[in-house]
Design an enzyme around this catalytic site. Structure first.
Site, short mmCIF file in Angstrom:
data_model
loop_
_atom_site.label_atom_id
_atom_site.label_comp_id
_atom_site.label_asym_id
_atom_site.label_seq_id
_atom_site.Cartn_x
_atom_site.Cartn_y
_atom_site.Cartn_z
CD GLU A 43 54.07 70.68 12.75
OE1 GLU A 43 54.48 71.91 12.87
OE2 GLU A 43 54.09 69.88 13.42
CB THR A 77 63.50 47.04 -6.72
OG1 THR A 77 64.71 47.44 -6.58
CG2 THR A 77 63.17 45.63 -7.20
CE LYS A 120 65.55 48.69 -3.43
NZ LYS A 120 66.14 48.75 -4.62
CB THR A 122 68.25 43.98 -9.74
OG1 THR A 122 68.99 45.05 -9.15
CG2 THR A 122 68.75 42.82 -9.12
N1 DGL Z 1 69.53 50.52 -9.66
C1 DGL Z 1 68.62 49.31 -9.52
C2 DGL Z 1 67.29 49.82 -10.35
O1 DGL Z 1 67.43 49.42 -11.58
C3 DGL Z 1 68.91 47.88 -9.40
C4 DGL Z 1 68.25 47.73 -8.26
C5 DGL Z 1 67.08 46.72 -8.49
O2 DGL Z 1 66.59 46.69 -9.57
O3 DGL Z 1 66.71 46.06 -7.62
O4 DGL Z 1 66.42 50.04 -10.04
#
Ligand code: DGL
Length: 373
Positions: free
Chosen positions: A330, A137, A210, A57
């Site tokens: 477990e 991310t 994340k 992103t």
């Molecule tokens: N699909 C995602 C990636 O490239 C976009 C999300 C992001 O980068 O925050 O990991």
């Protein structure tokens, strides 16, 4: 790679000197910062940082400014991203290098190895002080953990992403990248392993995960971040406790292939066919993302035991998102010759197990790796 230009202006000297202490700003009165004054070199230089672009992103673009969560990722070249944050050139000499242009969900073992080997190569260059990797991310946590375990350098390596594309209202990529360069440039970041920077926080690559699909406050470490970046200041409050980089048993330069390790997710009415498919496709280990403290449904025990009988290692992990999986609690791990994670999330356990399997197939040794790293 061309050599970085040396910058020795007074402003750069003051800024670099103040960064050495982990605090920036030249305006601070010398009397208030005696340690900085004592340790600052007479003529400091800006750090040389290579920014490797992989997509995500932070390289994304939306159709309109209100597209904060619907957009195309991995379209803006890294040099263009760097150029959009001119403030960066005041704190470091940066060079961009595009290695991939992908969403991070498309990382696989081959891409991970290619990235890590390139980082390792760059770290060996005397004129490179640190590396920043722009990355989606979604899987930063896997890449960061892998680099944290395999790079043989104490130079700072910082993985950075963003939750909103540069075209969006409230875009977070520019500040995140600026912060990442600050952290990578700061000698205080040396020897702390691979770091992940986002939303004013510095996380260790070991722990970061994340935790939200769209919020800018998405990175979480169960024990908290290592520090903050605020107003150009890199502030550390904790150190990673587990071995990393120079202290580990893996060297990326000696790893050319990673064994297949599958993750099988547990849920009510889970289908044992997933275990059988993993075995059939050649997995050397199955990370079982179990419920709770690694508990295994009665109808899943036999399929997992059968997989182990075929030589596939079974690692009980937890899908809860935090906490340790207790050995022989477990399930009777000693009896079944299974392994448990410590607190590694299933996706991190996959990375660790793949690395561990490059050196041993012994269950006891593999178990120790989980308790060590
Ligand atoms: N699909 C995602 C990636 O490239 C976009 C999300 C992001 O980068 O925050 O990991």
């Amino acid at each position: 790679m061309k050599h970085f230009a040396r910058v020795t202006t007074l402003a750069a000297a003051l800024l670099s000197a103040s960064l050495i202490t982990g605090t920036a700003h030249a305006q601070l009165a010398p009397a208030a910062q005696p340690a900085a004054a004592a340790t600052a070199p007479a003529e400091a230089r800006k750090a040389n940082i290579v920014i490797i672009g992989t997509g995500g992103t932070i390289a994304g673009a939306g159709a309109s400014a209100t597209n904060t969560a619907a957009y195309q990722s991995a379209v803006v070249p890294v040099d263009k991203i760097i150029a959009s944050v001119p403030e960066i050139s005041k704190v470091a000499n940066v060079k961009g290098e595009q290695i991939f242009q992908i969403g991070s969900e498309s990382f696989n073992n081959e891409r991970l190895l290619k990235l890590a080997k390139r980082v390792s190569e760059l770290l060996k260059q005397p004129d490179v002080d640190g590396i920043v990797i722009t990355h989606g991310t979604d899987t930063i946590e896997e890449t960061a953990y892998f680099l944290n375990l395999t790079l043989k350098s104490d130079k700072p390596v910082v993985v950075v992403g963003s939750m909103r594309p540069g075209t969006a209202l409230g875009a977070d990529g520019a500040l995140n990248l600026y912060d990442a360069v600050l952290v990578a440039s700061n000698p205080a970041s040396k020897g702390k392993g691979t770091l992940a920077v986002l939303n004013d926080e510095i996380h260790t690559g070991r722990d970061v995960t994340k935790s939200n699909t769209f919020k800018t406050e998405t990175f979480r470490s169960p024990f908290g971040p290592l520090g903050y970046v605020v107003e150009g200041r890199t502030l550390f409050y904790r150190l990673p406790a587990r071995p990393h980089t120079l202290q580990t048993q893996w060297d990326i330069d000696k790893i050319d292939k990673l064994p297949e390790v599958a993750v099988v997710y547990a849920y009510g009415n889970a289908n044992p066919a997933a275990v059988e498919a993993a075995v059939k496709s050649g997995a050397k280990a199955i990370i079982y993302a179990a419920t709770g403290n690694g508990s295994v449904g009665d109808y899943m025990v036999e399929p997992l035991k059968a997989a182990r009988a075929k030589g596939v290692h079974i690692v009980r992990a937890s899908r809860t998102g935090s906490g340790v999986v207790v050995r022989n609690a477990e399930q009777p791990d000693d009896k079944y010759d299974w392994i448990v994670t410590d607190d590694q999330l299933p996706q991190k356990a996959r990375i660790l197990m793949a690395l561990a399997l490059t050196q041993t197939n012994d269950t006891k040794a593999l178990q120790q790796v989980f308790w060590k790293y």
